[in-house]
Design an enzyme around this catalytic site. Structure first.
Site, PDB file in Angstrom:
ATOM      1  N   ASP A  14      19.012  89.848 -10.218  1.00  0.00           N
ATOM      2  CA  ASP A  14      19.804  88.667  -9.885  1.00  0.00           C
ATOM      3  C   ASP A  14      19.213  87.910  -8.701  1.00  0.00           C
ATOM      4  O   ASP A  14      19.036  86.705  -8.759  1.00  0.00           O
ATOM      5  CB  ASP A  14      21.282  89.008  -9.655  1.00  0.00           C
ATOM      6  CG  ASP A  14      21.539  90.015  -8.541  1.00  0.00           C
ATOM      7  OD1 ASP A  14      20.567  90.611  -8.019  1.00  0.00           O
ATOM      8  OD2 ASP A  14      22.715  90.220  -8.195  1.00  0.00           O
ATOM      9  N   ILE A  15      18.877  88.643  -7.621  1.00  0.00           N
ATOM     10  CA  ILE A  15      18.385  87.960  -6.426  1.00  0.00           C
ATOM     11  C   ILE A  15      17.434  88.868  -5.650  1.00  0.00           C
ATOM     12  O   ILE A  15      17.630  90.077  -5.599  1.00  0.00           O
ATOM     13  CB  ILE A  15      19.562  87.499  -5.517  1.00  0.00           C
ATOM     14  CG1 ILE A  15      19.088  86.509  -4.446  1.00  0.00           C
ATOM     15  CG2 ILE A  15      20.299  88.679  -4.920  1.00  0.00           C
ATOM     16  CD1 ILE A  15      20.213  85.730  -3.774  1.00  0.00           C
TER      17      ILE A  15
ATOM     18  N   ASP B  38      16.244  89.352  -1.913  1.00  0.00           N
ATOM     19  CA  ASP B  38      16.632  88.995  -0.551  1.00  0.00           C
ATOM     20  C   ASP B  38      15.504  89.403   0.392  1.00  0.00           C
ATOM     21  O   ASP B  38      14.502  88.697   0.493  1.00  0.00           O
ATOM     22  CB  ASP B  38      17.959  89.690  -0.226  1.00  0.00           C
ATOM     23  CG  ASP B  38      18.679  89.095   0.968  1.00  0.00           C
ATOM     24  OD1 ASP B  38      18.001  88.631   1.901  1.00  0.00           O
ATOM     25  OD2 ASP B  38      19.909  89.096   0.977  1.00  0.00           O
TER      26      ASP B  38
ATOM     27  N   GLY C  23      13.689  91.972  -0.189  1.00  0.00           N
ATOM     28  CA  GLY C  23      12.694  92.550  -1.083  1.00  0.00           C
ATOM     29  C   GLY C  23      12.676  94.067  -1.074  1.00  0.00           C
ATOM     30  O   GLY C  23      11.952  94.680  -1.858  1.00  0.00           O
TER      31      GLY C  23
ATOM     32  N   THR D 152      14.872  96.601  -1.985  1.00  0.00           N
ATOM     33  CA  THR D 152      15.253  97.321  -3.202  1.00  0.00           C
ATOM     34  C   THR D 152      14.219  97.115  -4.295  1.00  0.00           C
ATOM     35  O   THR D 152      13.785  98.078  -4.944  1.00  0.00           O
ATOM     36  CB  THR D 152      16.649  96.878  -3.685  1.00  0.00           C
ATOM     37  OG1 THR D 152      17.599  97.110  -2.636  1.00  0.00           O
ATOM     38  CG2 THR D 152      17.066  97.636  -4.934  1.00  0.00           C
TER      39      THR D 152
END
EC number: 2.4.2.22
Length: 183
Positions: free
Chosen positions: A103-104, A106, A108, A110
């Site tokens: 989805d996104i 942020d 990086g 994860t």
């Protein structure tokens, strides 16, 4: 679009339903061109990416194998620094082309850790498709983003899968959460 109490918690809408679906169709065309003869494993990073993943798959014109993973490097809003996988893939990805749908991106963290984990499983190729890339300047982790829907400002994003304490995911738009809601 009908106003709802949840919509009242938005500072503003960044992308409406039409914007989102148009961009998904564009991404699907790019993915179809690349993957049309590769039969990739398409991994949905749950829970946030499920809306994007489902809509994206509807527009892909090639054979694929869907799979799902639940992982996090956060506990609440704090980073643990370690990737925890609470639901792993069912598919053996060794020698397969793999596309991770998120989805996104942020910081990086994860995605960086997930890609390292998946790379150890020896896929033929490993690419990332994210609906949103958060513009935070230089990210803490260098994550290759092969396909990106939108670049969003560094604010709290909700709707269309994005949540705040597991709320607002079902908003049909992508917007910025009012600061007063989370401060």
């Amino acid at each position: 679009m009908t106003e709802t109490p949840m919509m009242d918690d938005l500072e503003r809408v960044l992308y409406n339903q039409d914007d989102i679906q148009k961009r998904i169709r564009e991404l699907a065309a790019e993915l179809t061109e690349f993957y049309e003869d590769k039969n990739p494993v398409m991994i949905c990073v749950l829970t946030g990416a499920v809306f994007f993943y489902t809509d994206l798959l509807k527009h892909l014109d090639f054979q694929l194998e869907p799979d799902y993973i639940i992982c996090s490097s956060y506990s609440g809003t704090k980073s643990t620094g370690n990737l925890t996988i609470s639901k792993d893939l069912k598919t053996n990805i060794e020698g397969r082309h793999v596309l991770v749908v998120e989805d996104i991106i942020d910081t990086g963290l994860t995605m960086y850790q997930l890609l390292n984990n998946l790379q150890m499983r020896k896929p033929a190729s490993l690419k990332v498709c994210t609906l949103c890339d958060k513009d935070i300047g230089k990210k803490a982790y260098d994550v290759p983003i092969d396909y990106c829907g939108f670049v969003v400002e560094n604010r709290y994003i909700i709707g269309y899968g994005f949540d705040f304490h597991n709320k607002y995911r079902n908003l049909p738009v992508i917007g910025i959460l009012k600061e007063s809601v989370y401060t």
